[in-house]
Design a protein around this motif. Sequence first.
Motif, PDB file in Angstrom:
ATOM      1  N   ARG A  17       0.862  -1.181   0.000  1.00 10.51           N
ATOM      2  CA  ARG A  17       0.000   0.000   0.000  1.00 10.51           C
ATOM      3  C   ARG A  17       0.898   1.231   0.000  1.00 10.51           C
ATOM      4  NH1 ARG A  17      -4.750  -1.868   4.312  1.00 10.51           N
ATOM      5  NH2 ARG A  17      -5.125  -3.899   3.308  1.00 10.51           N
ATOM      6  N   SER A  18       0.699   2.107  -0.960  1.00 13.32           N
ATOM      7  CA  SER A  18       1.585   3.261  -1.058  1.00 13.32           C
ATOM      8  C   SER A  18       0.961   4.363  -1.892  1.00 13.32           C
ATOM      9  CB  SER A  18       2.921   2.844  -1.690  1.00 13.32           C
ATOM     10  OG  SER A  18       2.729   2.446  -3.033  1.00 13.32           O
ATOM     11  N   ARG A  19       1.495   5.553  -1.714  1.00 18.21           N
ATOM     12  CA  ARG A  19       1.192   6.651  -2.607  1.00 18.21           C
ATOM     13  C   ARG A  19       1.983   6.472  -3.890  1.00 18.21           C
ATOM     14  NH1 ARG A  19       1.801  12.168   0.809  1.00 18.21           N
ATOM     15  NH2 ARG A  19       2.601  12.732  -1.257  1.00 18.21           N
ATOM     16  N   ALA A  20       1.744   7.355  -4.853  1.00 21.26           N
ATOM     17  CA  ALA A  20       2.464   7.258  -6.121  1.00 21.26           C
ATOM     18  C   ALA A  20       3.957   7.389  -5.924  1.00 21.26           C
ATOM     19  CB  ALA A  20       1.955   8.334  -7.082  1.00 21.26           C
ATOM     20  N   GLU A  21       4.375   8.172  -4.919  1.00 23.51           N
ATOM     21  CA  GLU A  21       5.789   8.389  -4.671  1.00 23.51           C
ATOM     22  C   GLU A  21       6.070   8.266  -3.179  1.00 23.51           C
ATOM     23  OE1 GLU A  21       9.292  11.734  -5.491  1.00 23.51           O
ATOM     24  OE2 GLU A  21       7.215  12.118  -6.065  1.00 23.51           O
ATOM     25  N   GLN A  22       7.131   7.551  -2.844  1.00 22.31           N
ATOM     26  CA  GLN A  22       7.556   7.443  -1.449  1.00 22.31           C
ATOM     27  C   GLN A  22       8.244   8.739  -1.040  1.00 22.31           C
ATOM     28  OE1 GLN A  22       9.954   4.004  -0.591  1.00 22.31           O
ATOM     29  NE2 GLN A  22      10.320   4.585   1.533  1.00 22.31           N
ATOM     30  N   CYS A  23       7.765   9.342   0.039  1.00 24.38           N
ATOM     31  CA  CYS A  23       8.250  10.658   0.454  1.00 24.38           C
ATOM     32  C   CYS A  23       9.183  10.615   1.650  1.00 24.38           C
ATOM     33  CB  CYS A  23       7.062  11.566   0.796  1.00 24.38           C
ATOM     34  SG  CYS A  23       5.856  11.736  -0.523  1.00 24.38           S
ATOM     35  N   VAL A  24       9.249   9.499   2.342  1.00 24.44           N
ATOM     36  CA  VAL A  24      10.005   9.407   3.591  1.00 24.44           C
ATOM     37  C   VAL A  24      10.790   8.097   3.619  1.00 24.44           C
ATOM     38  CG1 VAL A  24       8.441  10.854   4.971  1.00 24.44           C
ATOM     39  CG2 VAL A  24       7.962   8.410   4.699  1.00 24.44           C
ATOM     40  N   PRO A  25      11.868   8.041   4.412  1.00 26.00           N
ATOM     41  CA  PRO A  25      12.690   6.825   4.472  1.00 26.00           C
ATOM     42  C   PRO A  25      12.144   5.770   5.426  1.00 26.00           C
ATOM     43  CG  PRO A  25      13.718   8.566   5.733  1.00 26.00           C
ATOM     44  CD  PRO A  25      12.507   9.177   5.097  1.00 26.00           C
ATOM     45  N   PHE A  26      10.849   5.766   5.624  1.00 20.92           N
ATOM     46  CA  PHE A  26      10.194   4.816   6.522  1.00 20.92           C
ATOM     47  C   PHE A  26       9.385   3.813   5.716  1.00 20.92           C
ATOM     48  CE2 PHE A  26      11.490   7.788   9.608  1.00 20.92           C
ATOM     49  CZ  PHE A  26      11.280   7.285  10.880  1.00 20.92           C
ATOM     50  N   LEU A  27       9.325   2.600   6.223  1.00 20.94           N
ATOM     51  CA  LEU A  27       8.517   1.528   5.649  1.00 20.94           C
ATOM     52  C   LEU A  27       7.776   0.845   6.797  1.00 20.94           C
ATOM     53  CD1 LEU A  27       7.739  -0.577   3.435  1.00 20.94           C
ATOM     54  CD2 LEU A  27       9.881  -1.752   3.980  1.00 20.94           C
ATOM     55  N   PHE A  28       6.485   0.657   6.639  1.00 18.53           N
ATOM     56  CA  PHE A  28       5.672  -0.011   7.651  1.00 18.53           C
ATOM     57  C   PHE A  28       5.340  -1.419   7.169  1.00 18.53           C
ATOM     58  CE2 PHE A  28       5.563   4.278   8.899  1.00 18.53           C
ATOM     59  CZ  PHE A  28       5.148   4.351  10.217  1.00 18.53           C
ATOM     60  N   ASN A  29       5.273  -2.345   8.108  1.00 17.70           N
ATOM     61  CA  ASN A  29       5.063  -3.755   7.785  1.00 17.70           C
ATOM     62  C   ASN A  29       4.039  -4.340   8.741  1.00 17.70           C
ATOM     63  OD1 ASN A  29       5.748  -6.286   6.469  1.00 17.70           O
ATOM     64  ND2 ASN A  29       6.787  -6.858   8.364  1.00 17.70           N
TER      65      ASN A  29
ATOM     66  N   ARG B 281      15.438  -0.363  -1.733  1.00 15.92           N
ATOM     67  CA  ARG B 281      15.074   0.814  -2.532  1.00 15.92           C
ATOM     68  C   ARG B 281      15.005   2.064  -1.666  1.00 15.92           C
ATOM     69  NH1 ARG B 281       9.435   0.239  -5.412  1.00 15.92           N
ATOM     70  NH2 ARG B 281       8.689   0.843  -3.339  1.00 15.92           N
ATOM     71  N   THR B 282      14.455   1.928  -0.469  1.00 19.92           N
ATOM     72  CA  THR B 282      14.368   3.064   0.453  1.00 19.92           C
ATOM     73  C   THR B 282      15.760   3.537   0.852  1.00 19.92           C
ATOM     74  OG1 THR B 282      12.245   2.262   1.297  1.00 19.92           O
ATOM     75  CG2 THR B 282      13.455   3.824   2.680  1.00 19.92           C
ATOM     76  N   HIS B 283      16.627   2.590   1.201  1.00 18.44           N
ATOM     77  CA  HIS B 283      17.989   2.914   1.610  1.00 18.44           C
ATOM     78  C   HIS B 283      18.745   3.610   0.472  1.00 18.44           C
ATOM     79  CE1 HIS B 283      22.232   2.240   2.637  1.00 18.44           C
ATOM     80  NE2 HIS B 283      21.835   2.160   3.896  1.00 18.44           N
ATOM     81  N   ALA B 284      18.577   3.121  -0.744  1.00 23.82           N
ATOM     82  CA  ALA B 284      19.279   3.700  -1.884  1.00 23.82           C
ATOM     83  C   ALA B 284      18.821   5.135  -2.150  1.00 23.82           C
ATOM     84  CB  ALA B 284      19.049   2.840  -3.124  1.00 23.82           C
ATOM     85  N   ARG B 285      17.550   5.393  -1.930  1.00 25.87           N
ATOM     86  CA  ARG B 285      17.025   6.722  -2.223  1.00 25.87           C
ATOM     87  C   ARG B 285      17.344   7.739  -1.136  1.00 25.87           C
ATOM     88  NH1 ARG B 285      10.846   8.447  -4.007  1.00 25.87           N
ATOM     89  NH2 ARG B 285      11.231  10.689  -3.923  1.00 25.87           N
ATOM     90  N   PHE B 286      17.240   7.322   0.129  1.00 27.45           N
ATOM     91  CA  PHE B 286      17.346   8.281   1.232  1.00 27.45           C
ATOM     92  C   PHE B 286      18.648   8.178   2.032  1.00 27.45           C
ATOM     93  CE2 PHE B 286      12.803   7.632   0.500  1.00 27.45           C
ATOM     94  CZ  PHE B 286      12.339   8.935   0.409  1.00 27.45           C
ATOM     95  N   GLY B 287      19.419   7.145   1.794  1.00 25.27           N
ATOM     96  CA  GLY B 287      20.652   6.959   2.544  1.00 25.27           C
ATOM     97  C   GLY B 287      20.479   6.164   3.814  1.00 25.27           C
ATOM     98  N   TYR B 288      19.271   5.892   4.189  1.00 30.37           N
ATOM     99  CA  TYR B 288      18.959   5.023   5.319  1.00 30.37           C
ATOM    100  C   TYR B 288      17.509   4.576   5.192  1.00 30.37           C
ATOM    101  CZ  TYR B 288      16.617   9.052   7.594  1.00 30.37           C
ATOM    102  OH  TYR B 288      15.790  10.114   7.888  1.00 30.37           O
ATOM    103  N   ALA B 289      17.154   3.562   5.953  1.00 31.82           N
ATOM    104  CA  ALA B 289      15.784   3.053   5.931  1.00 31.82           C
ATOM    105  C   ALA B 289      15.365   2.680   7.342  1.00 31.82           C
ATOM    106  CB  ALA B 289      15.670   1.836   5.011  1.00 31.82           C
ATOM    107  N   VAL B 290      14.097   2.943   7.657  1.00 34.12           N
ATOM    108  CA  VAL B 290      13.535   2.625   8.972  1.00 34.12           C
ATOM    109  C   VAL B 290      12.310   1.742   8.766  1.00 34.12           C
ATOM    110  CG1 VAL B 290      12.588   3.535  11.116  1.00 34.12           C
ATOM    111  CG2 VAL B 290      14.319   4.857   9.860  1.00 34.12           C
ATOM    112  N   LEU B 291      12.358   0.552   9.329  1.00 34.10           N
ATOM    113  CA  LEU B 291      11.248  -0.397   9.249  1.00 34.10           C
ATOM    114  C   LEU B 291      10.475  -0.380  10.560  1.00 34.10           C
ATOM    115  CD1 LEU B 291       9.722  -2.787   7.928  1.00 34.10           C
ATOM    116  CD2 LEU B 291      11.480  -4.296   8.878  1.00 34.10           C
ATOM    117  N   ILE B 292       9.191  -0.088  10.483  1.00 35.90           N
ATOM    118  CA  ILE B 292       8.306  -0.166  11.643  1.00 35.90           C
ATOM    119  C   ILE B 292       7.453  -1.420  11.481  1.00 35.90           C
ATOM    120  CG2 ILE B 292       6.552   0.985  13.021  1.00 35.90           C
ATOM    121  CD1 ILE B 292       9.241   2.463  12.961  1.00 35.90           C
ATOM    122  N   ASP B 293       7.700  -2.401  12.324  1.00 35.60           N
ATOM    123  CA  ASP B 293       7.010  -3.690  12.243  1.00 35.60           C
ATOM    124  C   ASP B 293       5.816  -3.652  13.197  1.00 35.60           C
ATOM    125  OD1 ASP B 293       7.096  -6.162  10.876  1.00 35.60           O
ATOM    126  OD2 ASP B 293       7.749  -7.178  12.695  1.00 35.60           O
ATOM    127  N   CYS B 294       4.625  -3.753  12.650  1.00 34.70           N
ATOM    128  CA  CYS B 294       3.395  -3.438  13.385  1.00 34.70           C
ATOM    129  C   CYS B 294       2.661  -4.709  13.818  1.00 34.70           C
ATOM    130  CB  CYS B 294       2.472  -2.592  12.511  1.00 34.70           C
ATOM    131  SG  CYS B 294       3.264  -1.132  11.802  1.00 34.70           S
TER     132      CYS B 294
END
Length: 313
Positions: A33-45, A177-190
Amino acid sequence: MAPSNDDALVFPGSFKLKTAAEDFSVVPPFEIRSRAEQCVPFLFNSPHSGRYYPDRFLAMARLDRNAIRRSEDCYVEELFGGAVALGAPMLAANFPRAYLDVNREPWELDPRMFAEPVPSFCNIRSARVAGGLGTVPKLVGEGLDIYSGRLPLAEAIARIEAVYKPYHETLKRLLTRTHARFGYAVLIDCHSMPASIRVGDNGLRPDFIVGDRFGISASPALTETAIGLLIGMGYTVAHNKPYAGGFITEHYGRPARHLHALQIEVNRGLYMNERTFQKSAGFDALADDLAQFSADLMAMPDHHFVDLPLAAE
């Protein structure tokens, strides 16, 4: 010694007409589930909130449609859904946790569940396997057996190949992909937890439990900010006890590589009736709070995630 044929479960009906690969031919096993463009270096799971129970699976189970749902993290993907509108993708399972648990190693299998010996590379001695909660779970809820006999080993292998591996391949791709774009990635596991959970000597009922594998999977600032935000909203929060994070948090959290993973458990008593699985009056307010929580968390400055002291992983 290998189990005898008498130990193998003979399932009723025509469940063998389909295979695990076809269980999700109508409903996909998971979705992004996503918007057309990822705006933040966060990913929810949300790996445990799936509510699609294939007929073939239900024919194999001894539990009715309500009892088999007792391991669901009900509606968690909806509770955290506000993050998607803010530009963070969410990977959400449609397959139920009772069918397959992707928050386990790929081969945490209980040999007592299967009609044939499991491969030698399987982890058969983990605490999770001992508790009936391996990759292919034996139990749901408070110790209810899912099956009345042994499964063919091929069933577990098929679920792992058809659902587990593609799920983790997708999660890894999103993080890369998130890491490559923003330089880091944050996974929030829900996740969610039963309302009966108590912690500490005084038996505190936490509204949330924030897990970072005892400081290993995420920047300390991320953990501290998450806890502080929730407390500031008036919630009671525990840290790492009794849930410090499962396989996903442990496997993907690599702060030294600018990959951070945090597990968040929500008390089901805040938003649903655990007996009827109906949303309660507090659902919308909690979802609003979690949208604000997500926004504030995602507003953290970049230096909290990249300017970290070097440490062994």
